[in-house]
Design a protein around this motif. Structure first.
Motif, short mmCIF file in Angstrom:
data_model
loop_
_atom_site.label_atom_id
_atom_site.label_comp_id
_atom_site.label_asym_id
_atom_site.label_seq_id
_atom_site.Cartn_x
_atom_site.Cartn_y
_atom_site.Cartn_z
N GLN A 1 0.81 -1.22 0.00
CA GLN A 1 0.00 0.00 0.00
C GLN A 1 0.84 1.26 0.00
OE1 GLN A 1 -3.13 0.00 2.92
NE2 GLN A 1 -4.33 -1.49 1.78
N GLU A 2 2.17 1.11 0.02
CA GLU A 2 3.05 2.27 -0.08
C GLU A 2 3.40 2.52 -1.55
OE1 GLU A 2 6.40 2.34 2.47
OE2 GLU A 2 5.29 1.55 4.20
N ALA A 3 3.77 3.76 -1.84
CA ALA A 3 4.14 4.12 -3.21
C ALA A 3 5.28 3.23 -3.70
CB ALA A 3 4.54 5.59 -3.27
N ASP A 4 5.13 2.69 -4.90
CA ASP A 4 6.14 1.86 -5.54
C ASP A 4 6.37 0.51 -4.84
OD1 ASP A 4 6.75 3.81 -7.55
OD2 ASP A 4 7.89 4.90 -6.03
N GLN A 5 5.55 0.20 -3.85
CA GLN A 5 5.61 -1.10 -3.16
C GLN A 5 7.04 -1.51 -2.80
OE1 GLN A 5 3.29 -4.19 -5.02
NE2 GLN A 5 1.42 -2.97 -4.98
N PRO A 6 7.70 -0.79 -1.90
CA PRO A 6 9.06 -1.14 -1.50
C PRO A 6 9.11 -2.50 -0.80
CG PRO A 6 8.15 0.48 0.00
CD PRO A 6 7.17 0.36 -1.14
N GLN A 7 10.29 -3.11 -0.83
CA GLN A 7 10.47 -4.42 -0.21
C GLN A 7 11.58 -4.38 0.85
OE1 GLN A 7 11.12 -7.30 -3.42
NE2 GLN A 7 9.01 -8.00 -3.16
N PHE A 8 11.43 -5.27 1.82
CA PHE A 8 12.46 -5.56 2.82
C PHE A 8 12.83 -7.02 2.67
CE2 PHE A 8 13.41 -7.59 6.86
CZ PHE A 8 14.44 -6.80 7.37
N THR A 9 14.14 -7.31 2.56
CA THR A 9 14.61 -8.67 2.41
C THR A 9 15.65 -8.99 3.48
OG1 THR A 9 14.27 -8.63 0.01
CG2 THR A 9 15.76 -10.31 0.86
N ALA A 10 15.52 -10.15 4.12
CA ALA A 10 16.49 -10.60 5.12
C ALA A 10 16.99 -11.98 4.74
CB ALA A 10 15.84 -10.64 6.50
N LEU A 11 18.32 -12.13 4.65
CA LEU A 11 18.96 -13.41 4.42
C LEU A 11 19.63 -13.86 5.72
CD1 LEU A 11 20.64 -12.66 0.96
CD2 LEU A 11 18.55 -13.98 1.37
N PHE A 12 19.27 -15.05 6.21
CA PHE A 12 19.78 -15.55 7.48
C PHE A 12 21.01 -16.42 7.24
CE2 PHE A 12 15.37 -14.59 8.13
CZ PHE A 12 15.26 -14.17 9.45
N HIS A 13 22.07 -16.15 8.02
CA HIS A 13 23.33 -16.87 7.89
C HIS A 13 23.83 -17.31 9.26
CE1 HIS A 13 23.61 -15.41 3.75
NE2 HIS A 13 23.45 -14.18 4.19
N ARG A 14 24.76 -18.24 9.26
CA ARG A 14 25.55 -18.62 10.45
C ARG A 14 24.67 -18.92 11.66
NH1 ARG A 14 31.04 -14.81 10.15
NH2 ARG A 14 31.54 -15.33 7.97
N TRP A 15 23.71 -19.77 11.45
CA TRP A 15 22.89 -20.23 12.57
C TRP A 15 23.73 -21.09 13.53
CZ3 TRP A 15 18.20 -18.93 14.25
CH2 TRP A 15 17.30 -18.30 13.37
N ASP A 16 23.56 -20.83 14.82
CA ASP A 16 24.12 -21.70 15.86
C ASP A 16 22.99 -21.97 16.84
OD1 ASP A 16 25.44 -22.99 17.93
OD2 ASP A 16 27.21 -21.71 17.83
N VAL A 17 22.54 -23.22 16.93
CA VAL A 17 21.37 -23.53 17.75
C VAL A 17 21.74 -24.04 19.14
CG1 VAL A 17 19.91 -23.98 15.75
CG2 VAL A 17 21.20 -25.87 16.77
N ASN A 18 23.03 -23.98 19.47
CA ASN A 18 23.45 -24.34 20.82
C ASN A 18 24.74 -23.61 21.19
OD1 ASN A 18 23.36 -25.67 23.30
ND2 ASN A 18 24.61 -27.39 22.55
N PRO A 19 24.74 -22.29 21.08
CA PRO A 19 25.97 -21.55 21.39
C PRO A 19 26.17 -21.41 22.90
CG PRO A 19 24.22 -20.01 20.88
CD PRO A 19 23.65 -21.40 20.66
N THR A 20 27.42 -21.20 23.29
CA THR A 20 27.73 -20.87 24.67
C THR A 20 27.73 -19.35 24.80
OG1 THR A 20 29.08 -22.87 24.95
CG2 THR A 20 29.42 -21.08 26.52
N LEU A 21 26.80 -18.82 25.57
CA LEU A 21 26.62 -17.38 25.69
C LEU A 21 26.82 -16.97 27.15
CD1 LEU A 21 23.38 -17.07 23.52
CD2 LEU A 21 25.74 -16.71 22.77
N SER A 22 27.77 -16.09 27.40
CA SER A 22 28.03 -15.63 28.77
C SER A 22 27.04 -14.55 29.17
CB SER A 22 29.46 -15.08 28.88
OG SER A 22 29.61 -13.90 28.10
N ASP A 23 26.77 -14.42 30.46
CA ASP A 23 25.86 -13.39 30.94
C ASP A 23 26.37 -12.00 30.60
OD1 ASP A 23 24.14 -15.27 31.97
OD2 ASP A 23 24.86 -15.10 34.04
N GLU A 24 27.70 -11.83 30.54
CA GLU A 24 28.28 -10.52 30.26
C GLU A 24 27.89 -10.01 28.88
OE1 GLU A 24 29.92 -13.07 31.53
OE2 GLU A 24 30.26 -12.28 33.57
N MET A 25 27.57 -10.92 27.96
CA MET A 25 27.20 -10.52 26.61
C MET A 25 25.94 -9.67 26.59
SD MET A 25 26.47 -13.04 23.38
CE MET A 25 26.53 -12.43 21.69
N PHE A 26 25.07 -9.87 27.58
CA PHE A 26 23.77 -9.21 27.59
C PHE A 26 23.73 -7.99 28.52
CE2 PHE A 26 23.39 -13.80 26.93
CZ PHE A 26 22.81 -13.81 25.67
#
Length: 252
Positions: free
Chosen positions: A198-223
Motif C-alpha cells: 500500500q506504499e508508493a512503488d511497493q518497497p520491499q524488505f529482504t532478510a537473508l539468514f546466515h551462520r545459525w548456531d542452535v546451541n551456542p555458549t553465551l556468557s551473561d556478560e554478553m547481555f
C-alpha cells in the motif's frame, strides 16, 4: 515483522483478526519452524538485510545492514547492527533494555519485564518500537506470525543459495510476506521478504539468514551493557535526537 536499535519493519497486528485461509502445507511448515525455534534455549544468527528507499523524484534505491542476534531464553537477548542506516547495539538482561547508538555516542536504558516476549511487547506498547525480525524470537512465534494473516500458500521447494527450502507466501491487508524454511532436520528460516503493497512503488524488505548456531555458549556478560567513557545518556523515547548546542558563558 517485528532493529537492533528498534526499527519499524513489523507485521502489523490487529486486535481481532479474521480467520485466516492458510493452506495445509503452508501451515505445516510454518508451524514446524516455529515449534523448532520455540524449543531452542540458546541460539544465534546473522542477517544481511536489504530494503528499498524511494526518493522524492520516484527513483528507488536499495540500502542494507548487517545484523547479529543472540538469544538465551527466557530472559536474555543481544542485538548488533551496522551498515547504511544502523550502527548500534541492543542489550537485554532480564531487567533492563539498553540501546547503544555508536554513531551518536549515546545510550538509553529502560526497566522492562522479565521475559523476552513481555519485554518486546512492553517496548512496542510504550514506545511504538519493533525489534526488527523479533517475531522469530517469541516462544509462540506461530501465533505472532499469523495474527493478521488473511491467507497463506505453499509455493514449492526453492533454493536460498545452496540450501533447499520450503517457500511459503502470506497476505495481509497492508503487506505481503514470504518465507523460505530449511527442508532439513533443522527447520530454520533462511530468507524473509516483506512487500509493503500500500506504499508508493511497493518497497520491499529482504532478510537473508546466515551462520545459525542452535546451541551456542553465551556468557551473561554478553547481555549486560557497560558504557564506554564519553557517552551521553539520553531518554529512551528521544534516543535519536541531536544534542542541544552548548550555551556560551553569557548564557546565550
Amino acid at each position: 515483522m517485528c532493529s537492533s536499535d528498534l526499527g519499524s519493519v513489523a507485521i502489523v497486528r490487529s486486535a481481532e483478526p479474521e480467520a485466516a485461509k492458510i493452506g495445509p502445507k503452508a501451515e505445516e511448515y510454518l508451524k514446524a519452524m516455529c515449534t523448532y525455534m520455540g524449543g531452542l534455549h540458546t541460539f544465534s544468527f546473522q542477517v544481511e538485510e536489504m530494503f528499498d528507499e524511494t526518493q522524492d523524484d520516484g527513483q528507488k534505491l536499495q540500502l542494507g545492514n548487517q545484523r547479529h542476534t543472540a538469544v538465551s531464553r527466557p530472559d536474555k537477548m543481544f542485538g548488533e547492527s551496522e551498515g547504511d542506516t544502523k550502527n548500534s547495539q541492543f542489550f537485554y538482561d532480564g531487567k533492563t533494555a539498553t540501546v547503544y547508538d555508536r554513531t551518536q555516542k549515546t545510550y538509553a536504558v529502560e526497566k522492562v519485564p522479565a521475559t523476552i516476549d513481555a519485554m518486546l511487547d512492553d517496548l512496542h506498547e510504550r514506545f511504538a518500537t519493533n525489534q526488527t525480525l523479533s517475531d522469530f524470537l517469541f516462544a509462540d512465534s506461530y501465533k505472532v506470525f499469523t495474527e493478521n494473516v488473511e491467507s497463506g500458500a505453499y509455493i514449492g521447494e526453492h533454493y536460498v543459495g545452496k540450501v533447499k527450502c520450503h517457500h511459503l507466501a502470506f497476505r495481509q491487508k497492508n503487506l505481503d510476506w514470504q518465507i523460505w524454511i530449511d527442508t532439513g532436520e533443522k527447520a530454520l528460516p533462511r530468507k524473509f521478504v516483506i512487500t509493503f503493497k500500500q506504499e508508493a512503488d511497493q518497497p520491499q524488505f529482504t532478510a537473508l539468514f546466515h551462520r545459525w548456531d542452535v546451541n551456542p555458549t553465551l556468557s551473561d556478560e554478553m547481555f549486560q551493557f557497560q558504557p564506554p567513557n564519553g557517552l551521553r545518556k539520553v531518554d529512551f523515547l528521544n534516543r535519536h535526537a541531536e544534542p542541544k548546542p552548548a550555551k556560551n558563558p553569557e548564557g546565550k
